[in-house]
Design a protein around this motif. Structure first.
Motif, PDB file in Angstrom:
ATOM      1  N   THR A   1     -12.190   6.283  -3.413  1.00 27.58           N
ATOM      2  CA  THR A   1     -11.160   6.502  -4.713  1.00 27.58           C
ATOM      3  C   THR A   1     -11.198   7.117  -5.113  1.00 27.58           C
ATOM      4  O   THR A   1     -11.982   6.999  -6.230  1.00 27.58           O
ATOM      5  CB  THR A   1      -9.889   4.901  -3.957  1.00 27.58           C
ATOM      6  OG1 THR A   1      -9.857   4.728  -2.597  1.00 27.58           O
ATOM      7  CG2 THR A   1      -8.520   5.509  -4.446  1.00 27.58           C
TER       8      THR A   1
ATOM      9  N   HIS B   1       1.499   7.881  -3.168  1.00 22.42           N
ATOM     10  CA  HIS B   1       0.707   7.535  -4.140  1.00 22.42           C
ATOM     11  C   HIS B   1       1.072   7.541  -5.626  1.00 22.42           C
ATOM     12  O   HIS B   1      -0.187   7.648  -6.586  1.00 22.42           O
ATOM     13  CB  HIS B   1      -0.219   8.821  -3.129  1.00 22.42           C
ATOM     14  CG  HIS B   1       0.499  10.550  -3.803  1.00 22.42           C
ATOM     15  ND1 HIS B   1       0.301  10.814  -4.882  1.00 22.42           N
ATOM     16  CD2 HIS B   1       0.671  10.833  -2.846  1.00 22.42           C
ATOM     17  CE1 HIS B   1       0.517  12.392  -4.431  1.00 22.42           C
ATOM     18  NE2 HIS B   1       1.390  12.270  -3.374  1.00 22.42           N
TER      19      HIS B   1
ATOM     20  N   ARG C   1      -0.559   3.024   2.275  1.00 24.88           N
ATOM     21  CA  ARG C   1      -1.545   2.408   1.409  1.00 24.88           C
ATOM     22  C   ARG C   1      -1.474   0.888   1.798  1.00 24.88           C
ATOM     23  O   ARG C   1      -0.260   0.799   1.356  1.00 24.88           O
ATOM     24  CB  ARG C   1      -2.511   2.741   0.599  1.00 24.88           C
ATOM     25  CG  ARG C   1      -1.945   2.161  -0.690  1.00 24.88           C
ATOM     26  CD  ARG C   1      -3.079   3.321  -1.789  1.00 24.88           C
ATOM     27  NE  ARG C   1      -3.749   4.544  -1.677  1.00 24.88           N
ATOM     28  CZ  ARG C   1      -4.926   4.304  -1.268  1.00 24.88           C
ATOM     29  NH1 ARG C   1      -5.860   3.793  -0.442  1.00 24.88           N
ATOM     30  NH2 ARG C   1      -4.622   6.007  -1.713  1.00 24.88           N
TER      31      ARG C   1
ATOM     32  N   THR D   1      -8.229   0.049  -0.387  1.00 23.08           N
ATOM     33  CA  THR D   1      -8.919   0.926  -1.471  1.00 23.08           C
ATOM     34  C   THR D   1     -10.870   1.074  -0.038  1.00 23.08           C
ATOM     35  O   THR D   1     -11.686   1.249  -0.507  1.00 23.08           O
ATOM     36  CB  THR D   1      -9.699   1.497  -1.770  1.00 23.08           C
ATOM     37  OG1 THR D   1     -10.612   0.163  -2.806  1.00 23.08           O
ATOM     38  CG2 THR D   1      -8.091   1.330  -3.032  1.00 23.08           C
TER      39      THR D   1
END
Length: 290
Positions: free
Chosen positions: A212, A190, A167, A208
């Motif tokens: 999430t 993560h 991300r 996000t």
């Protein structure tokens, strides 16, 4: 008395009308919410409105006028009105007034609902534009959770983000408190093991774009906190550095600090929300306690 209590057979919650701020989340006699020791950070779970984070030079421009506003906005320092309550829920309301119009030139109504369901506390926001013009705003959460939860040390804990994917991380300019969009980077992994150095660059701010959840868990007991949401495009993960503060914040946001390169125009601010006259904006998150 400005504090209200709601409870069920699993959780006991306290909320203060000042800032409509969570004061306590207890399960099995254990306090999960940071209790605001000013040695480290004097707040517990402030509501961030009508901006999230800091403005560049502490100001913004709207309709050719300059307005000054401190970081995270004014809602956290305003008394809300209690408009509804029962054993397992409360609803607070804040409306624009002469004071807010000095720093924020819009007529609005902000309602915050806290509701229990088993081992979950849902927090829902409703912003209504009471003005005759388009309204621009941000709103966000800033709950802090005790670390450790009963046993262990800070380094025994971790934050896990789902879905498990790479991300975008948005770096912060530590001195200014602004973001640096031109330095966005993809972060692999993560799970983030807690350490003081993890927060050396201030908060970890991630995009996000989908539903999430962030879980605070540990390797020494079964206690955990999960913060989950569906429609909030950013999250900040924060603990003060370099102090050894015994808490970590999990902060879902509909809004974000100014970019270093902003021109200050509120209507084009990165991450800003726009609401037409008479319309409502709704968002929220859920805290699950184990």
């Amino acid at each position: 008395m400005t504090t209200r209590k709601i409870s069920n057979d699993q959780l006991h919650i306290e909320i203060d009308a000042f800032g409509a701020e969570l004061q306590s989340i207890r399960k099995d006699g254990l306090e999960y919410l940071w209790q605001g020791n000013p040695e480290f950070w004097g707040r517990k779970s402030p509501v961030l409105f009508p901006i999230v984070g800091k403005l560049k030079h502490g100001r913004y421009v709207y309709d050719d006028a300059i307005f000054k506003m401190s970081g995270h906005g004014f809602a956290r320092d305003k008394a809300f009105n209690l408009i509804d309550e029962n054993d397992e829920s409360v609803v607070y309301e804040l409306r624009s007034d002469k004071e807010t119009k000095i720093v924020y030139p819009f007529e609005f109504r902000l309602r915050i609902t806290y509701r229990l369901n088993g081992n979950q506390l849902s927090v829902n926001w409703e912003v209504k534009n009471l003005d005759e013009i388009e309204m621009f705003f941000g709103i966000g959460a800033h709950p802090a959770f005790n670390v450790p939860l009963g046993t262990g040390k800070f380094e025994d804990y971790s934050l896990g983000i789902s879905p498990e994917k790479n991300r975008q991380l948005i770096p912060l300019n530590v001195e200014q408190g602004t973001i640096e969009l031109n330095k966005k980077q993809v972060v692999e992994g993560h799970t983030f093991n807690l350490s003081r150095e993890l927060f050396k660059g201030d908060a970890l701010v991630f995009e996000t774009p989908e539903a999430t959840e962030v879980v605070l868990s540990n390797s020494v007991n079964e206690r955990s906190v999960k913060v989950s949401w569906e429609h909030m495009p950013f999250v900040g993960l924060w603990s003060p550095y370099p102090s050894e503060a015994p808490f970590v914040c999990i902060e879902p946001w509909c809004g974000i600090a100014d970019d270093d390169n902003t021109d200050g125009d509120l209507t084009t601010k990165f991450g800003i929300n726009m609401l037409s006259p008479g319309k409502k904006f709704k968002a929220g998150y859920t805290i699950t306690i184990n």
